[in-house]
Design a protein around this motif. Structure first.
Motif, PDB file in Angstrom:
ATOM      1  N   VAL A  23      18.643   3.624-103.584  1.00 37.13           N
ATOM      2  CA  VAL A  23      19.868   4.041-104.267  1.00 37.13           C
ATOM      3  C   VAL A  23      20.103   5.527-104.027  1.00 37.13           C
ATOM      4  O   VAL A  23      21.227   5.959-103.748  1.00 37.13           O
ATOM      5  N   LYS A  24      19.043   6.322-104.084  1.00 39.56           N
ATOM      6  CA  LYS A  24      19.174   7.758-103.813  1.00 39.56           C
ATOM      7  C   LYS A  24      19.598   7.967-102.355  1.00 39.56           C
ATOM      8  O   LYS A  24      20.438   8.824-102.060  1.00 39.56           O
ATOM      9  N   TYR A  25      19.038   7.167-101.437  1.00 34.80           N
ATOM     10  CA  TYR A  25      19.418   7.235-100.027  1.00 34.80           C
ATOM     11  C   TYR A  25      20.910   6.936 -99.861  1.00 34.80           C
ATOM     12  O   TYR A  25      21.633   7.676 -99.189  1.00 34.80           O
ATOM     13  N   LEU A  26      21.375   5.854-100.498  1.00 34.43           N
ATOM     14  CA  LEU A  26      22.785   5.476-100.386  1.00 34.43           C
ATOM     15  C   LEU A  26      23.708   6.560-100.921  1.00 34.43           C
ATOM     16  O   LEU A  26      24.653   6.983-100.238  1.00 34.43           O
ATOM     17  N   LEU A  27      23.450   7.020-102.135  1.00 30.01           N
ATOM     18  CA  LEU A  27      24.318   8.031-102.739  1.00 30.01           C
ATOM     19  C   LEU A  27      24.313   9.330-101.938  1.00 30.01           C
ATOM     20  O   LEU A  27      25.368   9.914-101.670  1.00 30.01           O
ATOM     21  N   SER A  28      23.141   9.792-101.565  1.00 24.10           N
ATOM     22  CA  SER A  28      23.034  11.046-100.808  1.00 24.10           C
ATOM     23  C   SER A  28      23.741  10.948 -99.466  1.00 24.10           C
ATOM     24  O   SER A  28      24.506  11.842 -99.084  1.00 24.10           O
TER      25      SER A  28
END
Length: 193
Positions: free
Chosen positions: A108-113
């Motif tokens: 999720v952090k990968y997607l948002l970033s």
């Protein structure tokens, strides 16, 4: 009309050759094949940026309607960028060595970033390409997209606002000189491509 198509085709050929240089360079670095390092990834990336700066500026001059310019730049880059991020995320589900819960929390952090062009905050996915040293980034070339977006934003600011005070030609020469000065000032920093 024929001349314009010819110029566009020459840029496409040049960009293809530069992309091949970058691919060979990265293969050389990742696979430890010294003779592939003759292809300078750094040189190729710098050439990409010069060509991009030229083509983006030309696009802006061709169509100064800011809404049309923004929409065309967005549609040129973001749909494919979005697809690359999403495909990487979903492919990582099958490649990860981490638990699904760990993968999803880091994912999720990968997607948002990455979808917001902050890929430096989370360039990797949990358990994907781990154990390969510092080359565990899912797509190390995504950093160039931020530079491209910076060009997209700065060209209308530079030419849209400053054109009120200076001619297009004077602005182009001034920014060319400024870019050369900045390049040589910051060229002591060692970047790996």
């Amino acid at each position: 009309m024929c001349i314009m198509k010819s110029v566009q085709n020459n840029f496409n050929l040049l960009r293809l050759l530069l992309a091949i240089m970058v691919v060979f360079y990265h293969i050389g670095v990742l696979a430890n094949i010294d003779y592939l390092l003759i292809f300078s990834g750094s040189f190729a990336v710098k050439c990409f940026f010069v060509i991009s700066g030229y083509l983006i500026t030309k696009s802006y001059f061709k169509n100064k309607d800011l809404k049309v310019y923004i929409k065309s730049r967005f549609m040129r880059i973001y749909p494919l960028y979005f697809t690359v991020i999403m495909v990487s995320f979903f492919t990582g589900l099958f490649l990860t060595t981490s638990s699904i819960d760990d993968y999803l929390s880091g994912g999720v952090k990968y997607l948002l970033s990455n979808l917001l062009f902050f890929n430096y905050l989370q360039p990797s996915l949990p358990g994907v390409f781990s154990g390969i040293g510092y080359h565990n980034s899912i797509n190390g070339s995504l950093w160039t997209i931020k530079i491209e977006v910076m060009f997209y934003i700065s060209v209308p600011i530079i030419y849209g606002y400053l054109h009120k005070f200076y001619s297009k030609e004077k602005l182009t020469i001034a920014f060319y000189m400024l870019s050369l000065i900045l390049f040589y000032l910051f060229s002591n920093r060692k970047l790996s491509y």
